[in-house]
Write an enzyme that holds these catalytic residues in place. Structure first.
Site, PDB file in Angstrom:
ATOM      1  N   ALA A  15       0.808  -1.228   0.000  1.00 19.16           N
ATOM      2  CA  ALA A  15       0.000   0.000   0.000  1.00 19.16           C
ATOM      3  C   ALA A  15       0.837   1.271   0.000  1.00 19.16           C
ATOM      4  O   ALA A  15       0.328   2.333  -0.335  1.00 19.16           O
ATOM      5  CB  ALA A  15      -0.935  -0.001   1.202  1.00 19.16           C
ATOM      6  N   ASP A 178      -2.471  -6.879 -17.351  1.00 21.88           N
ATOM      7  CA  ASP A 178      -1.611  -6.147 -18.274  1.00 21.88           C
ATOM      8  C   ASP A 178      -2.464  -4.926 -18.563  1.00 21.88           C
ATOM      9  O   ASP A 178      -3.481  -5.029 -19.256  1.00 21.88           O
ATOM     10  CB  ASP A 178      -1.347  -6.934 -19.551  1.00 21.88           C
ATOM     11  CG  ASP A 178      -0.437  -6.162 -20.496  1.00 21.88           C
ATOM     12  OD1 ASP A 178      -0.726  -4.972 -20.757  1.00 21.88           O
ATOM     13  OD2 ASP A 178       0.569  -6.722 -20.971  1.00 21.88           O
ATOM     14  N   HIS A 179      -2.116  -3.785 -18.020  1.00 22.73           N
ATOM     15  CA  HIS A 179      -3.090  -2.698 -18.026  1.00 22.73           C
ATOM     16  C   HIS A 179      -3.404  -2.174 -19.423  1.00 22.73           C
ATOM     17  O   HIS A 179      -4.388  -1.489 -19.617  1.00 22.73           O
ATOM     18  CB  HIS A 179      -2.695  -1.575 -17.064  1.00 22.73           C
ATOM     19  CG  HIS A 179      -1.594  -0.689 -17.559  1.00 22.73           C
ATOM     20  ND1 HIS A 179      -0.290  -1.091 -17.624  1.00 22.73           N
ATOM     21  CD2 HIS A 179      -1.610   0.585 -18.015  1.00 22.73           C
ATOM     22  CE1 HIS A 179       0.447  -0.095 -18.090  1.00 22.73           C
ATOM     23  NE2 HIS A 179      -0.326   0.943 -18.342  1.00 22.73           N
ATOM     24  N   ASP A 236      10.021  -4.682 -20.101  1.00 19.58           N
ATOM     25  CA  ASP A 236       9.162  -3.684 -19.455  1.00 19.58           C
ATOM     26  C   ASP A 236       7.901  -3.394 -20.281  1.00 19.58           C
ATOM     27  O   ASP A 236       6.825  -3.218 -19.721  1.00 19.58           O
ATOM     28  CB  ASP A 236       9.956  -2.387 -19.244  1.00 19.58           C
ATOM     29  CG  ASP A 236       9.238  -1.403 -18.335  1.00 19.58           C
ATOM     30  OD1 ASP A 236       8.688  -1.845 -17.300  1.00 19.58           O
ATOM     31  OD2 ASP A 236       9.213  -0.198 -18.649  1.00 19.58           O
ATOM     32  N   HIS A 241       2.956  -5.418 -22.984  1.00 14.69           N
ATOM     33  CA  HIS A 241       1.942  -4.495 -23.511  1.00 14.69           C
ATOM     34  C   HIS A 241       1.835  -4.569 -25.040  1.00 14.69           C
ATOM     35  O   HIS A 241       0.756  -4.684 -25.596  1.00 14.69           O
ATOM     36  CB  HIS A 241       2.259  -3.053 -23.098  1.00 14.69           C
ATOM     37  CG  HIS A 241       2.403  -2.860 -21.613  1.00 14.69           C
ATOM     38  ND1 HIS A 241       1.670  -3.572 -20.699  1.00 14.69           N
ATOM     39  CD2 HIS A 241       3.189  -2.033 -20.884  1.00 14.69           C
ATOM     40  CE1 HIS A 241       2.001  -3.188 -19.468  1.00 14.69           C
ATOM     41  NE2 HIS A 241       2.928  -2.254 -19.552  1.00 14.69           N
ATOM     42  N   ARG A 343       0.064   1.346 -36.431  1.00 18.77           N
ATOM     43  CA  ARG A 343       0.046   1.912 -37.782  1.00 18.77           C
ATOM     44  C   ARG A 343       0.103   0.769 -38.791  1.00 18.77           C
ATOM     45  O   ARG A 343       1.115   0.077 -38.931  1.00 18.77           O
ATOM     46  CB  ARG A 343       1.240   2.852 -37.947  1.00 18.77           C
ATOM     47  CG  ARG A 343       1.291   3.600 -39.293  1.00 18.77           C
ATOM     48  CD  ARG A 343       2.380   4.666 -39.259  1.00 18.77           C
ATOM     49  NE  ARG A 343       2.053   5.691 -38.282  1.00 18.77           N
ATOM     50  CZ  ARG A 343       1.478   6.866 -38.568  1.00 18.77           C
ATOM     51  NH1 ARG A 343       1.196   7.180 -39.820  1.00 18.77           N
ATOM     52  NH2 ARG A 343       1.209   7.724 -37.619  1.00 18.77           N
TER      53      ARG A 343
HETATM   54  C1  BG6 Z   1       4.477   0.046 -17.306  1.00 17.69           C
HETATM   55  C2  BG6 Z   1       5.961   0.134 -17.484  1.00 17.69           C
HETATM   56  O1  BG6 Z   1       4.076  -1.291 -17.358  1.00 17.69           O
HETATM   57  O2  BG6 Z   1       3.838   0.772 -18.325  1.00 17.69           O
HETATM   58  C3  BG6 Z   1       6.393   1.583 -17.475  1.00 17.69           C
HETATM   59  O3  BG6 Z   1       6.619  -0.571 -16.440  1.00 17.69           O
HETATM   60  C4  BG6 Z   1       5.599   2.380 -18.476  1.00 17.69           C
HETATM   61  O4  BG6 Z   1       7.787   1.684 -17.749  1.00 17.69           O
HETATM   62  C5  BG6 Z   1       4.117   2.139 -18.307  1.00 17.69           C
HETATM   63  O5  BG6 Z   1       5.893   3.747 -18.264  1.00 17.69           O
HETATM   64  C6  BG6 Z   1       3.318   2.796 -19.417  1.00 17.69           C
HETATM   65  O6  BG6 Z   1       1.955   2.792 -19.119  1.00 17.69           O
HETATM   66  P1  BG6 Z   1       1.009   3.910 -19.726  1.00 17.69           P
HETATM   67  O7  BG6 Z   1      -0.356   3.488 -19.314  1.00 17.69           O
HETATM   68  O8  BG6 Z   1       1.436   5.199 -19.130  1.00 17.69           O
HETATM   69  O9  BG6 Z   1       1.204   3.875 -21.197  1.00 17.69           O
END
Ligand code: BG6
Length: 478
Positions: A15, A178-179, A236, A241, A343
């Site tokens: 937290a 994985d956001h 990273d 991503h 792209r």
């Molecule tokens: C994270 C990485 O997973 O994603 C960071 O560890 C990066 O290095 C980030 O800055 C990027 O996320 P966003 O949502 O800002 O594109």
């Protein structure tokens, strides 16, 4: 999987860490103020740091960005009243028994006790926390665990981590973030592709020349150098991503939009991608420029580090739809702008009718300024018969003026409450993703090739344009 409806307790481990501060708490508050969390919600922060409730609330206030909404203060007060803190170790049963006692106290009076354990932690304590949460804090209601990268450093270490976690939590209970999967434009890819005959018909090697998936950030590793140096830009950003974006972009049509149908197709396409080759990769590292520090100037980075802060890697998909189409994944820190986009460059019009005409490009801008636009040629208006480059432009803030685009983490936390796994990463997806990058990562770790230098704030290594052109990309006219 059941949806969590009436009551839920979020336990945020770590937290006082970076992730909780930047993402978890703001997202929970964002959902709370929009009344999207269950009525009986509680948020319990947990970390090693000792502090009292007052101090904890003070910190939460700092984590959340104030805005002009008139109900902001009121909502924040309410949110703080639902938030409490427990300090304890990550590796001893005793601490977790105390946590559990606290959770039971909080949940008293609610018929159910549904718990969501959110691990905003460094990977070294993933397993002990997952273990103790399951052994000492598992409730009679619904229990779920949310975890986030790094999932290991290569195929092997990821597999070991997954196996360890599986001893305590089932795949069904596990939500791997994985956001990027929570981002509006990434989710939009499914609709663009499968709800449009016009798109779908051109979605293959017959029409497409090359694809670039680009991630650019205008800042370096400032303050995070210690973490970053162990991982590098490939681990990273690219391996997770960008590969997620790639898989949604290229998978076959799923039988339905159920989470397993979608994830089955993603895994299939990932498994058709052979490991990235060294000759298909361009690595870079930023150096000081214009008063901005170089990567090696960061005190937490070893002086002789060869860690790439930029990488362009070309991937190929061995299936009938995509054979021969290069997918260029580019990611870099300390570049000239903030931008994430896909792209897709189409092939040339067959020769003989127009001279010197630009290729079509479909661009999906993931951030900032969400947009989809198609570069196409039109007759220049007037008496002359001449083609000029122009575009069909769907810029969200102009087209959808009153729809706010939700934060990725808010979307994902809601999905986890609903029990919807579609936008979380399945274990076999991770296996497949790591297989693509593990050989090149081992080569980089072993050989330590010297990355090309590029100035902080530039477009990347000088060789980049030539590198991309090698794969058939042609610069289009504006
Ligand atoms: C994270 C990485 O997973 O994603 C960071 O560890 C990066 O290095 C980030 O800055 C990027 O996320 P966003 O949502 O800002 O594109």
């Amino acid at each position: 999987t059941d949806a969590i409806k009436d009551s839920a307790t979020f336990i945020v481990f770590g937290a006082s860490g970076d992730l909780a501060k930047k993402k978890t708490f703001p997202a929970l508050f964002g959902l709370y103020r929009k009344d999207l969390l269950p009525r009986g919600v509680h948020i319990v922060g947990y970390a090693r740091t000792k502090m009292d409730t007052e101090e904890y609330h003070r910190r939460i206030t700092q984590y959340i960005k104030r805005d002009n909404d008139p109900s902001f203060d009121f909502k924040l007060e309410e949110f703080k009243n639902l938030s409490s803190y427990v300090s304890g170790g990550y590796e001893d049963s005793e601490s977790f028994r105390r946590l559990n006692a606290r959770l039971e106290e909080i949940e008293e009076g609610y018929g159910t006790s549904n718990r969501i354990f959110y691990l905003a932690l460094p990977p070294s304590v993933f397993v002990p926390v997952a273990k103790h949460a399951s052994q000492e804090c598992y409730s009679r209601g619904i229990n779920r665990i949310i975890v986030e990268k790094p999932f290991g450093k290569d195929f092997q270490t990821c597999r070991e981590l997954l196996n360890d976690l599986k001893k305590y939590w089932t795949e069904e209970e596990t939500y791997r973030i994985d956001h990027y999967l929570g981002k509006e434009m990434v989710k939009n890819l499914l609709v663009l592709r499968f709800a449009n005959v016009a798109m779908n018909a051109a979605w293959d090697k017959n029409s497409i020349s090359n694809v670039q998936i680009t991630f650019k950030e205008p800042f370096g590793t400032e303050g995070r150098g210690g973490y970053f140096d162990e991982f590098g830009i490939i681990r990273d950003v690219q391996q997770n991503h960008l590969l997620q974006v790639l898989s949604i972009l290229t998978m076959e049509r799923p039988v339905s939009f159920s989470s397993e149908d979608i994830r089955d197709e993603k895994v299939k396409v990932l498994r058709a991608i052979p490991p990235v080759k060294a000759e298909d990769t361009l690595l870079g590292q930023y150096v000081a420029f214009n008063g901005k520090p170089g990567y090696l100037d960061d005190d937490t980075v070893p002086k002789d580090s060869k860690c790439p802060t930029f990488s362009a890697s070309v991937l190929w998909i061995n299936n009938p739809r995509w054979e021969g189409v290069p997918f260029i994944l580019k990611a870099g820190k300390a570049l000239n702008e903030a931008k994430v986009e896909v792209r897709i460059q189409f092939k040339d019009v067959t020769q003989g009718i127009f001279a010197d005409i630009s290729r079509n490009e479909l661009v999906v801008r993931i951030q900032p300024e969400e947009a989809v636009y198609l570069k196409l040629n039109a007759k220049s208006p007037g008496y002359a018969f001449r083609a000029i480059p122009t575009e069909m432009d769907l810029t969200y803030k102009r087209r959808f003026t009153d729809s706010a685009i939700p934060e990725a983490y808010e979307v994902l936390i809601l999905d986890a409450l609903k029990g919807d796994h579609s936008n979380f990463v399945r274990d076999d997806e991770l296996d497949a993703a790591w297989k693509i990058f593990t050989p090149i990562l081992h080569w980089i770790d072993g050989e330590r090739p010297k990355p090309d230098s590029y100035p902080y704030g530039s477009r990347g290594p000088e060789r980049l344009d030539a590198f991309i052109e090698q794969y058939g990309y042609k610069r289009t006219q504006e």
